[in-house]
Design a protein around this motif. Sequence first.
Motif, mmCIF file in Angstrom:
data_model
loop_
_atom_site.group_PDB
_atom_site.id
_atom_site.type_symbol
_atom_site.label_atom_id
_atom_site.label_comp_id
_atom_site.label_asym_id
_atom_site.label_seq_id
_atom_site.Cartn_x
_atom_site.Cartn_y
_atom_site.Cartn_z
ATOM 1 N N LEU A 80 -6.614 4.278 -5.217
ATOM 2 C CA LEU A 80 -5.194 4.605 -5.296
ATOM 3 C C LEU A 80 -4.687 4.327 -6.696
ATOM 4 C CD1 LEU A 80 -4.067 2.744 -2.045
ATOM 5 C CD2 LEU A 80 -4.727 5.148 -2.244
ATOM 6 N N ALA A 81 -3.747 5.134 -7.144
ATOM 7 C CA ALA A 81 -3.088 4.894 -8.428
ATOM 8 C C ALA A 81 -1.649 5.361 -8.332
ATOM 9 C CB ALA A 81 -3.803 5.630 -9.564
ATOM 10 N N ASN A 82 -0.749 4.617 -8.960
ATOM 11 C CA ASN A 82 0.658 4.986 -8.966
ATOM 12 C C ASN A 82 1.341 4.295 -10.135
ATOM 13 O OD1 ASN A 82 2.958 6.284 -8.075
ATOM 14 N ND2 ASN A 82 3.509 4.689 -6.604
ATOM 15 N N ASP A 83 1.925 5.095 -11.043
ATOM 16 C CA ASP A 83 2.664 4.549 -12.194
ATOM 17 C C ASP A 83 1.823 3.556 -12.993
ATOM 18 O OD1 ASP A 83 4.927 6.051 -11.696
ATOM 19 O OD2 ASP A 83 5.788 4.540 -10.367
ATOM 20 N N GLY A 84 0.558 3.880 -13.228
ATOM 21 C CA GLY A 84 -0.295 3.043 -14.056
ATOM 22 C C GLY A 84 -0.980 1.914 -13.328
ATOM 23 N N GLN A 141 7.505 5.789 4.171
ATOM 24 C CA GLN A 141 8.563 4.937 3.641
ATOM 25 C C GLN A 141 8.185 3.464 3.740
ATOM 26 O OE1 GLN A 141 12.410 5.699 5.331
ATOM 27 N NE2 GLN A 141 13.373 3.929 4.357
ATOM 28 N N LEU A 142 7.545 3.089 4.844
ATOM 29 C CA LEU A 142 7.121 1.699 5.021
ATOM 30 C C LEU A 142 6.148 1.287 3.917
ATOM 31 C CD1 LEU A 142 6.919 -0.907 6.759
ATOM 32 C CD2 LEU A 142 5.074 0.223 8.030
ATOM 33 N N LEU A 143 5.176 2.122 3.630
ATOM 34 C CA LEU A 143 4.210 1.802 2.577
ATOM 35 C C LEU A 143 4.873 1.768 1.206
ATOM 36 C CD1 LEU A 143 1.130 3.904 3.719
ATOM 37 C CD2 LEU A 143 1.229 1.421 3.534
ATOM 38 N N ARG A 144 5.773 2.713 0.961
ATOM 39 C CA ARG A 144 6.426 2.756 -0.343
ATOM 40 C C ARG A 144 7.289 1.512 -0.566
ATOM 41 N NH1 ARG A 144 9.120 7.302 0.245
ATOM 42 N NH2 ARG A 144 7.405 8.614 -0.499
ATOM 43 N N GLU A 145 8.025 1.090 0.466
ATOM 44 C CA GLU A 145 8.934 -0.050 0.328
ATOM 45 C C GLU A 145 8.198 -1.380 0.238
ATOM 46 O OE1 GLU A 145 11.577 0.268 3.616
ATOM 47 O OE2 GLU A 145 12.827 1.829 2.680
ATOM 48 N N THR A 146 7.086 -1.512 0.947
ATOM 49 C CA THR A 146 6.409 -2.807 0.998
ATOM 50 C C THR A 146 5.283 -2.959 -0.015
ATOM 51 O OG1 THR A 146 4.915 -1.994 2.732
ATOM 52 C CG2 THR A 146 6.924 -3.132 3.446
ATOM 53 N N THR A 147 4.721 -1.848 -0.451
ATOM 54 C CA THR A 147 3.563 -1.942 -1.345
ATOM 55 C C THR A 147 3.738 -1.206 -2.663
ATOM 56 O OG1 THR A 147 2.423 0.053 -0.548
ATOM 57 C CG2 THR A 147 2.110 -1.974 0.724
ATOM 58 N N GLY A 148 4.665 -0.260 -2.722
ATOM 59 C CA GLY A 148 4.822 0.552 -3.919
ATOM 60 C C GLY A 148 3.923 1.768 -3.949
ATOM 61 N N ALA A 200 1.319 9.680 -8.574
ATOM 62 C CA ALA A 200 0.600 9.152 -7.416
ATOM 63 C C ALA A 200 -0.717 9.886 -7.227
ATOM 64 C CB ALA A 200 1.448 9.278 -6.162
ATOM 65 N N ARG A 201 -1.798 9.132 -7.016
ATOM 66 C CA ARG A 201 -3.120 9.709 -6.816
ATOM 67 C C ARG A 201 -3.860 8.963 -5.711
ATOM 68 N NH1 ARG A 201 -1.807 10.086 -12.063
ATOM 69 N NH2 ARG A 201 -2.293 12.016 -13.184
ATOM 70 N N VAL A 202 -4.544 9.719 -4.898
ATOM 71 C CA VAL A 202 -5.414 9.161 -3.865
ATOM 72 C C VAL A 202 -6.756 9.866 -3.983
ATOM 73 C CG1 VAL A 202 -5.795 8.762 -1.413
ATOM 74 C CG2 VAL A 202 -3.448 8.787 -2.317
ATOM 75 N N ARG A 203 -7.845 9.113 -4.111
ATOM 76 C CA ARG A 203 -9.172 9.702 -4.198
ATOM 77 C C ARG A 203 -10.035 9.080 -3.105
ATOM 78 N NH1 ARG A 203 -8.067 12.560 -8.428
ATOM 79 N NH2 ARG A 203 -7.367 11.728 -10.418
ATOM 80 N N LEU A 204 -10.716 9.940 -2.367
ATOM 81 C CA LEU A 204 -11.483 9.494 -1.212
ATOM 82 C C LEU A 204 -12.901 10.037 -1.279
ATOM 83 C CD1 LEU A 204 -11.596 8.199 1.657
ATOM 84 C CD2 LEU A 204 -10.788 10.402 2.540
#
Length: 212
Positions: free
Chosen positions: A61-65, A120-127, A196-200
Amino acid sequence: MSVRGCLFAVLGAGLLAGCVTPAPRAPLPPAARAAAEAQQQARETALARAADWGLQGRVALANDGRGGSGRIDWRQTGAAYAVALSAPVTRQSWRLQGDADGARLDGLEGGPRVGDDAVQLLRETTGWDIPVIALAAWVRGARAPQAGPAQLQFTADGRLAQLQQDGWTLEYGDWRPQPGPGLELPMRISAERGAARVRLVVDAWNTGGTDP
């Protein structure tokens, strides 16, 4: 440790190597494009009937550096999901479970978090920006019915190469035949929207209701 700090500790450092690298693709001739689209529709119809599935693999996972990676175990039963992410070295983990009516996130400091919307839950609690509900379709190479119009690109042999939907761009690679619905499924998936990036990387698919 903060909630976000705990999640970063679970994920560990660095992104996965070996992400999907899209190759240049020329538009298919009209007849080949129509055949690929028909094949894609048939795949999605078959996948909709195979509502119980799972996968094991590695996710980055990656988000904002900020970024991290770990092991992932996903179990889907109809609309209900249970996604576990763990770092074997630290033996820390978190677990997201829920359905269309809400979600619960366990494994973070301060106890579980609950919410009506998993994203929303993931964004608010983990970024992290992770489209959990849509990913249930996307990881199997299908359009998400609830995510609006989609654009598709195919390889020369008719396999899905790229899916664009709800602002996300997904790239697919390493398709392999699977038991159960008798379909190929991708072993490498890359999803991006803005920063935002997700690699699987999938190590094993479960298409028959049992563990991989």
